[in-house]
Design an enzyme around this catalytic site. Structure first.
Site, mmCIF file in Angstrom:
data_model
loop_
_atom_site.group_PDB
_atom_site.id
_atom_site.type_symbol
_atom_site.label_atom_id
_atom_site.label_comp_id
_atom_site.label_asym_id
_atom_site.label_seq_id
_atom_site.Cartn_x
_atom_site.Cartn_y
_atom_site.Cartn_z
ATOM 1 N N ARG A 159 44.393 -26.346 29.853
ATOM 2 C CA ARG A 159 43.034 -25.828 29.737
ATOM 3 C C ARG A 159 41.999 -26.951 29.819
ATOM 4 N NH1 ARG A 159 41.701 -22.464 24.350
ATOM 5 N NH2 ARG A 159 42.083 -24.521 23.503
ATOM 6 N N GLU A 177 53.045 -34.451 18.585
ATOM 7 C CA GLU A 177 54.343 -35.129 18.535
ATOM 8 C C GLU A 177 55.495 -34.139 18.413
ATOM 9 O OE1 GLU A 177 51.846 -35.146 16.464
ATOM 10 O OE2 GLU A 177 52.370 -35.574 14.379
ATOM 11 N N GLU A 249 38.389 -27.266 19.584
ATOM 12 C CA GLU A 249 38.934 -25.906 19.594
ATOM 13 C C GLU A 249 39.768 -25.771 18.332
ATOM 14 O OE1 GLU A 249 38.101 -23.620 21.625
ATOM 15 O OE2 GLU A 249 36.967 -24.910 22.974
ATOM 16 N N CYS A 283 45.829 -19.205 17.651
ATOM 17 C CA CYS A 283 44.517 -19.324 17.012
ATOM 18 C C CYS A 283 43.728 -18.018 17.055
ATOM 19 C CB CYS A 283 43.718 -20.453 17.644
ATOM 20 S SG CYS A 283 43.606 -20.295 19.425
#
Ligand code: NAD
Length: 480
Positions: A159, A177, A249, A283
């Site tokens: 994105r 990670e 974001e 999210c």
């Protein structure tokens, strides 16, 4: 396909400068998938240098030249989506079909921004002074550091990287990670299609020192961050010292307002698919189901039955529709939110514990909790886990007030057959993305954006490109 699973700096595959290593674990089995380099701020500095060195030539290519390369990358991603998705399942635990879908959207993003960057139009603005001509243009911002979360290891990077690269920026990608392999596969493809050495760099390692390097290094013009509010705020603090550009974001705590008269079977079936996708680690996942009193009981019965039929397991097994959580820390968090809310009076109608059938892996049973009140942890916090919560309401005004009673403002959902209620409710909800009678308002060609503490800036859509462009005014005098 002979992919490298290392850092990529200036077109060269490298190990960490401190020789650090990191075991990537399969969250479904807790076994090591692969061991990769794990560096620190030094690696980040080298990557920023490489990106800065590549910027003049990459940014001076035409948007059409860059688009040709990015379009090739999107084609390769589509061709190889089966292999790519397999890697993503191994390190994220998500079901294979969901991982394939994620890579397809990553391909869409590269294609979309390849095309969209050709339309980064400026404009001539009529002057109030006859002796002046005024031109407004957009130029790439420079080197962009990308720090991303593990929940969508391909999508989160695609994105931002697709928009940044298409606009002429060069990038330093620092994936979570927990999911570096997906990112490594993506940069292998970008290198293979011929993107300039140094235009795309990838580092893996210590989050804090790499983040600090991006914040303080003057050659890094912007940081794109996808992740928690906690880290987003840390970056915002640090950015204040250098006025570093930021896109954030961050998390969400999406309400779902369900009004009487809707087809409850359809809404419950869709709610289960949307809520338990990626084990709720999304999210924009619907989280706080606010259901009108007249239908609350029926809704709870339906979602409890439907959620009990979900099959928990390894994402590579075809029958699995819910995988594990990413790690033990995430599972502990979810357990604690459920446990504390239960102590405060919430009722668990399904799940609420680790499954006996999966002794290995970070699994948590699909869970339904009712009678959730605003002060409870399950209402106040982003859950990021497979827990569907239900609260009831009497009046539409109360539902809207409850929905807005959060510091988050990412996505919200409304289910109603009343057009007037749909419009008025959507207008009053303090969220960046509203789904009316649907669960997927987000798409490549429209802006993805959070209000309040859910973030800063916009991704995807035409708006996403402008996050990576600066605006410049060129004023010509003496033209009268
Ligand atoms: P996180 O904030 O813990 O980590 C995100 C990234 O930041 C990781 O790569 C991590 O290694 C790195 N990081 C951690 N500490 C850092 C530091 N001090 N400096 C710099 N980088 C640091 O979040 P997470 O647990 O990986 O991801 C879950 C969160 O991401 C949720 O809140 C979710 O809602 C959010 N998210 C938001 C979107 C969106 O588009 N709004 C998309 C996906 C995920």
């Amino acid at each position: 396909m002979n992919y490298e699973y290392r850092q990529l700096i200036g077109g060269t595959w490298t190990d960490a400068s401190n020789a650090g290593r990191w075991d990537v674990l399969n969250p479904a089995t807790e076994e090591i998938v692969r061991t990769v380099p794990f560096g620190n701020g030094d690696d980040c500095r080298q990557a920023i240098e490489a990106a800065a060195a590549a910027f003049p030539s990459w940014s001076q290519k035409t948007a059409y030249e860059r688009a040709t390369l990015l379009k090739k990358a999107s084609d390769l991603i589509r061709d190889r989506s089966a292999h790519l998705a397999h890697t993503t399942v191994l390190e994220s635990g998500k079901p294979l079909l969901q991982a394939k879908g994620e890579w397809v959207v990553a391909a869409d993003l590269f294609e979309w921004f390849a095309e969209e960057a050709k339309r980064a139009y400026g404009r001539w603005v009529p002057s109030r002074n006859v002796a002046k001509r005024q031109l407004v243009i957009h130029q790439p911002i420079g080197v962009v550091g990308l720090i991303t979360a593990w929940n969508f290891p391909a999508y989160n990077i695609a994105r931002a990287a697709s928009a940044a690269l298409a606009s002429g920026c060069t990038v330093v990608i620092r994936p979570s990670e927990y999911t570096p392999l997906t990112a490594m596969e993506m940069v292998n493809i970008l290198l293979e299609v011929g993107i300039d050495n140094g235009a795309v760099n990838l580092i893996n390692g210590d989050p804090a020192s790499m983040g600090q390097e991006m914040l303080h290094n003057e050659k890094c013009a912007k940081i794109h961050f996808t992740g928690s509010q906690r880290v987003g705020k840390l970056l915002m603090d640090g950015a204040s010292r250098t006025v570093k550009r930021l896109s954030l974001e961050l998390g969400g705590n999406a309400p779902v307002l369900i009004f009487p008269g809707v087809d409850l079977d359809q809404v419950a079936a869709g709610a289960i698919a949307a809520k338990f996708r990626n084990s709720g680690q999304v999210c924009i996942a619907p989280q706080r189901f606010l259901v009108h009193k007249a239908v609350a009981r029926e809704f709870v019965d339906r979602v409890t039955i439907a959620a009990s039929q979900l099959r928990l397991g390894d994402g590579l097994l075809p029958e699995t529709n819910v995988g594990p959580l990413i790690n033990s820390r995430q599972r502990n968090r979810v357990e604690q939110l459920v446990c504390e809310s239960r102590e405060q009076g919430a009722q668990v109608t399904l799940g609420g514990k680790r499954p006996d059938s999966q002794p290995r892996g970070y699994f948590y049973e699909p869970t339904v909790v009712t009678q959730v009140q605003p002060a409870m942890p399950l209402f106040e916090n982003e859950i990021f886990g497979p827990v569907l919560t239900v609260s009831s309401f009497d009046r539409a005004d109360d539902a809207i007030e409850l929905a807005n009673r959060t510091r988050y403002g990412l996505a919200a959902y409304v289910w109603t057959n009343d057009l007037r209620a749909a419009i008025r409710t959507a207008e009053r909800l303090e969220f960046g993305m509203i789904g009316i009678n649907e669960w997927t308002p987000q798409s490549t060609e429209v802006p993805f954006t959070g209000w309040k503490e859910s973030g800063l800036g916009k991704e995807a859509g035409s708006e996403g490109l402008h996050e990576y462009l600066e605006t410049k005014l060129i004023s010509f005098g003496g033209t009268g």
